[in-house]
Design a protein around this motif. Structure first.
Motif, PDB file in Angstrom:
ATOM      1  N   SER A  60       0.843  -1.203   0.000  1.00 48.68           N
ATOM      2  CA  SER A  60       0.000   0.000   0.000  1.00 48.68           C
ATOM      3  C   SER A  60       0.873   1.246   0.000  1.00 48.68           C
ATOM      4  CB  SER A  60      -0.864   0.030   1.269  1.00 48.68           C
ATOM      5  OG  SER A  60      -1.684  -1.101   1.327  1.00 48.68           O
ATOM      6  N   TYR A  61       0.465   2.267  -0.758  1.00 50.99           N
ATOM      7  CA  TYR A  61       1.166   3.555  -0.719  1.00 50.99           C
ATOM      8  C   TYR A  61       0.141   4.693  -0.681  1.00 50.99           C
ATOM      9  CZ  TYR A  61       5.312   0.862  -1.472  1.00 50.99           C
ATOM     10  OH  TYR A  61       6.309  -0.061  -1.285  1.00 50.99           O
ATOM     11  N   SER A  86       9.684  -1.659  -2.554  1.00 49.08           N
ATOM     12  CA  SER A  86      10.204  -0.280  -2.621  1.00 49.08           C
ATOM     13  C   SER A  86      11.531  -0.182  -3.390  1.00 49.08           C
ATOM     14  CB  SER A  86      10.304   0.343  -1.220  1.00 49.08           C
ATOM     15  OG  SER A  86      11.167  -0.375  -0.376  1.00 49.08           O
TER      16      SER A  86
HETATM   17  C1  LIG Z   1      -1.937   2.211   4.506  1.00 44.74           C
HETATM   18  C2  LIG Z   1      -0.455   2.214   4.220  1.00 44.74           C
HETATM   19  C3  LIG Z   1       0.105   3.274   3.522  1.00 44.74           C
HETATM   20  C4  LIG Z   1       1.485   3.288   3.258  1.00 44.74           C
HETATM   21  N1  LIG Z   1       2.013   4.361   2.589  1.00 44.74           N
HETATM   22  C5  LIG Z   1       3.344   4.397   2.351  1.00 44.74           C
HETATM   23  C6  LIG Z   1       3.922   5.538   1.673  1.00 44.74           C
HETATM   24  O1  LIG Z   1       3.223   6.497   1.317  1.00 44.74           O
HETATM   25  N2  LIG Z   1       5.268   5.518   1.442  1.00 44.74           N
HETATM   26  C7  LIG Z   1       6.066   4.463   1.841  1.00 44.74           C
HETATM   27  O2  LIG Z   1       7.280   4.513   1.586  1.00 44.74           O
HETATM   28  N3  LIG Z   1       5.541   3.399   2.491  1.00 44.74           N
HETATM   29  C8  LIG Z   1       4.206   3.337   2.726  1.00 44.74           C
HETATM   30  N4  LIG Z   1       3.678   2.235   3.358  1.00 44.74           N
HETATM   31  C9  LIG Z   1       4.546   1.082   3.622  1.00 44.74           C
HETATM   32  C10 LIG Z   1       4.561   0.169   2.369  1.00 44.74           C
HETATM   33  O3  LIG Z   1       3.280  -0.401   2.168  1.00 44.74           O
HETATM   34  C11 LIG Z   1       5.556  -0.997   2.471  1.00 44.74           C
HETATM   35  O4  LIG Z   1       5.336  -1.683   3.674  1.00 44.74           O
HETATM   36  C12 LIG Z   1       7.007  -0.544   2.392  1.00 44.74           C
HETATM   37  O5  LIG Z   1       7.263   0.145   1.170  1.00 44.74           O
HETATM   38  C13 LIG Z   1       7.936  -1.772   2.479  1.00 44.74           C
HETATM   39  O6  LIG Z   1       7.696  -2.632   1.393  1.00 44.74           O
HETATM   40  P1  LIG Z   1       8.888  -3.472   0.756  1.00 44.74           P
HETATM   41  O7  LIG Z   1       8.245  -4.509  -0.130  1.00 44.74           O
HETATM   42  O8  LIG Z   1       9.907  -2.593   0.151  1.00 44.74           O
HETATM   43  O9  LIG Z   1       9.567  -4.172   2.010  1.00 44.74           O
HETATM   44  P2  LIG Z   1       9.199  -5.629   2.625  1.00 44.74           P
HETATM   45  O10 LIG Z   1       9.762  -6.663   1.708  1.00 44.74           O
HETATM   46  O11 LIG Z   1       7.732  -5.675   2.924  1.00 44.74           O
HETATM   47  O12 LIG Z   1       9.958  -5.558   4.007  1.00 44.74           O
HETATM   48  C14 LIG Z   1      11.387  -5.523   4.113  1.00 44.74           C
HETATM   49  C15 LIG Z   1      11.806  -5.330   5.554  1.00 44.74           C
HETATM   50  O13 LIG Z   1      11.431  -4.047   6.042  1.00 44.74           O
HETATM   51  C16 LIG Z   1      10.523  -4.124   7.132  1.00 44.74           C
HETATM   52  N5  LIG Z   1       9.489  -3.103   6.868  1.00 44.74           N
HETATM   53  C17 LIG Z   1       8.384  -3.226   6.093  1.00 44.74           C
HETATM   54  N6  LIG Z   1       7.721  -2.059   6.013  1.00 44.74           N
HETATM   55  C18 LIG Z   1       8.441  -1.160   6.729  1.00 44.74           C
HETATM   56  C19 LIG Z   1       8.300   0.219   7.003  1.00 44.74           C
HETATM   57  N7  LIG Z   1       7.274   0.941   6.518  1.00 44.74           N
HETATM   58  N8  LIG Z   1       9.245   0.833   7.771  1.00 44.74           N
HETATM   59  C20 LIG Z   1      10.293   0.132   8.244  1.00 44.74           C
HETATM   60  N9  LIG Z   1      10.484  -1.191   8.017  1.00 44.74           N
HETATM   61  C21 LIG Z   1       9.573  -1.830   7.283  1.00 44.74           C
HETATM   62  C22 LIG Z   1       9.984  -5.531   7.103  1.00 44.74           C
HETATM   63  O14 LIG Z   1       9.662  -5.996   8.407  1.00 44.74           O
HETATM   64  C23 LIG Z   1      11.166  -6.300   6.527  1.00 44.74           C
HETATM   65  O15 LIG Z   1      12.118  -6.570   7.513  1.00 44.74           O
HETATM   66  C24 LIG Z   1       2.311   2.211   3.674  1.00 44.74           C
HETATM   67  C25 LIG Z   1       1.731   1.145   4.382  1.00 44.74           C
HETATM   68  C26 LIG Z   1       0.386   1.144   4.657  1.00 44.74           C
HETATM   69  C27 LIG Z   1      -0.189  -0.015   5.424  1.00 44.74           C
END
Ligand SMILES: Cc1cc2nc3c(=O)[nH]c(=O)nc-3n(C[C@H](O)[C@H](O)[C@H](O)COP(=O)(O)OP(=O)(O)OC[C@H]3O[C@@H](n4cnc5c(N)ncnc54)[C@H](O)[C@@H]3O)c2cc1C
Length: 236
Positions: A60-61, A86
């Motif tokens: 989600s973003y 990301s």
């Molecule tokens: C409603 C909602 C809105 C969101 N809006 C945004 C946004 O506008 N911009 C944005 O950058 N992200 C946002 N997020 C977070 C986004 O959805 C992802 O969780 C984030 O980008 C990580 O995804 P990834 O696949 O890169 O990492 P993953 O493969 O999911 O995770 C990699 C590692 O990072 C850890 N991790 C996961 N998410 C986070 C986090 N947010 N902070 C720190 N560590 C984390 C995990 O535990 C894991 O160890 C939002 C989340 C929600 C629920």
């Protein structure tokens, strides 16, 4: 005449109009949507990636832009080094590419014009708050809205060129040279200075950040029912 379906549940292929580097770790992506519909500031979209072998990852973003930007949305994405989705956006996605999205979603963490509103963001938690700030500036500039934004250092400030008098920053690791404002985590003093009347408060960031900011608002006398929170990730 064919009527295109605008139900938010439908996946659609968005085209990347532009990519902007906000900080060394954060990029904003402007997307053109064939089935665009207006969002409420605070809502988010789901993004889905599909690998050649069919494996899919979905995240989600939040929408960073105002719904007055018809036909398009801006997503701002923080690059997590060990993440799945990301880093793909940061390292692979370019202007002209297509990405699958669906939305807008969420009915709770949305700003519907409440006045006054206090926005408290940590790191990339500022993204949905920026949609509120941008929309308020363009549609209802007279409304009382203040952003309190916690960042590690000057290079981590997202939307730096858009933050004005309505934003209070605090630097938790390194303040810029000559900084006369607050340093360290958001505390009761920062909250007291930002409180105006009995605001509807929007808090967004990591779990730890949201917990801490909520506690400070309750301690400052804010009504629990007036505090709306959004949590982005598992860590503090
Ligand atoms: C409603 C909602 C809105 C969101 N809006 C945004 C946004 O506008 N911009 C944005 O950058 N992200 C946002 N997020 C977070 C986004 O959805 C992802 O969780 C984030 O980008 C990580 O995804 P990834 O696949 O890169 O990492 P993953 O493969 O999911 O995770 C990699 C590692 O990072 C850890 N991790 C996961 N998410 C986070 C986090 N947010 N902070 C720190 N560590 C984390 C995990 O535990 C894991 O160890 C939002 C989340 C929600 C629920």
């Amino acid at each position: 005449m064919e009527v295109s379906q605008r139900a938010p549940g439908r996946w659609q292929l968005a085209t990347v109009l532009s990519v902007k580097a906000e900080t060394p770790r954060v990029k904003s992506f402007r997307l053109d949507l064939p089935m665009w519909m207006p969002h409420l500031p605070g809502q988010h979209y789901d993004v889905r990636l599909t690998a050649p072998d069919g494996y899919q990852a979905q995240r989600s973003y939040s929408v960073a832009s105002s719904p007055l930007d018809r036909g398009e949305i801006e997503l701002t994405i923080d690059r997590l080094a060990d993440g799945e989705v990301s880093p793909y956006f940061h390292d692979v996605v370019e202007q002209g590419d297509q990405v699958e999205v669906r939305g807008p979603f969420a009915s709770y963490f949305v700003w519907r014009g409440e006045d006054p509103a206090l926005l408290i963001g940590g790191g990339s938690g500022v993204v949905p708050l920026m949609a509120m700030l941008r929309h308020r500036r363009r549609s209802m500039p007279e409304l009382e809205m203040r952003l309190v934004y916690s960042v590690r250092s000057a290079e981590d400030v997202i939307y730096a060129d858009e933050l004005g008098d309505d934003a209070t920053l605090t630097f938790t690791r390194a303040a810029p040279e000559g900084w006369g404002g607050h340093t360290g985590r958001i505390d009761g003093e920062v909250i007291a200075a930002a409180l105006a009347g009995s605001p509807t408060a929007f808090i967004c960031g990591s779990n730890g950040f949201v917990e801490a900011a909520s506690r400070l608002l309750l301690a400052a006398g804010c009504d629990r029912t007036a505090i709306r929170t959004e949590r982005f990730g598992p860590t503090g």
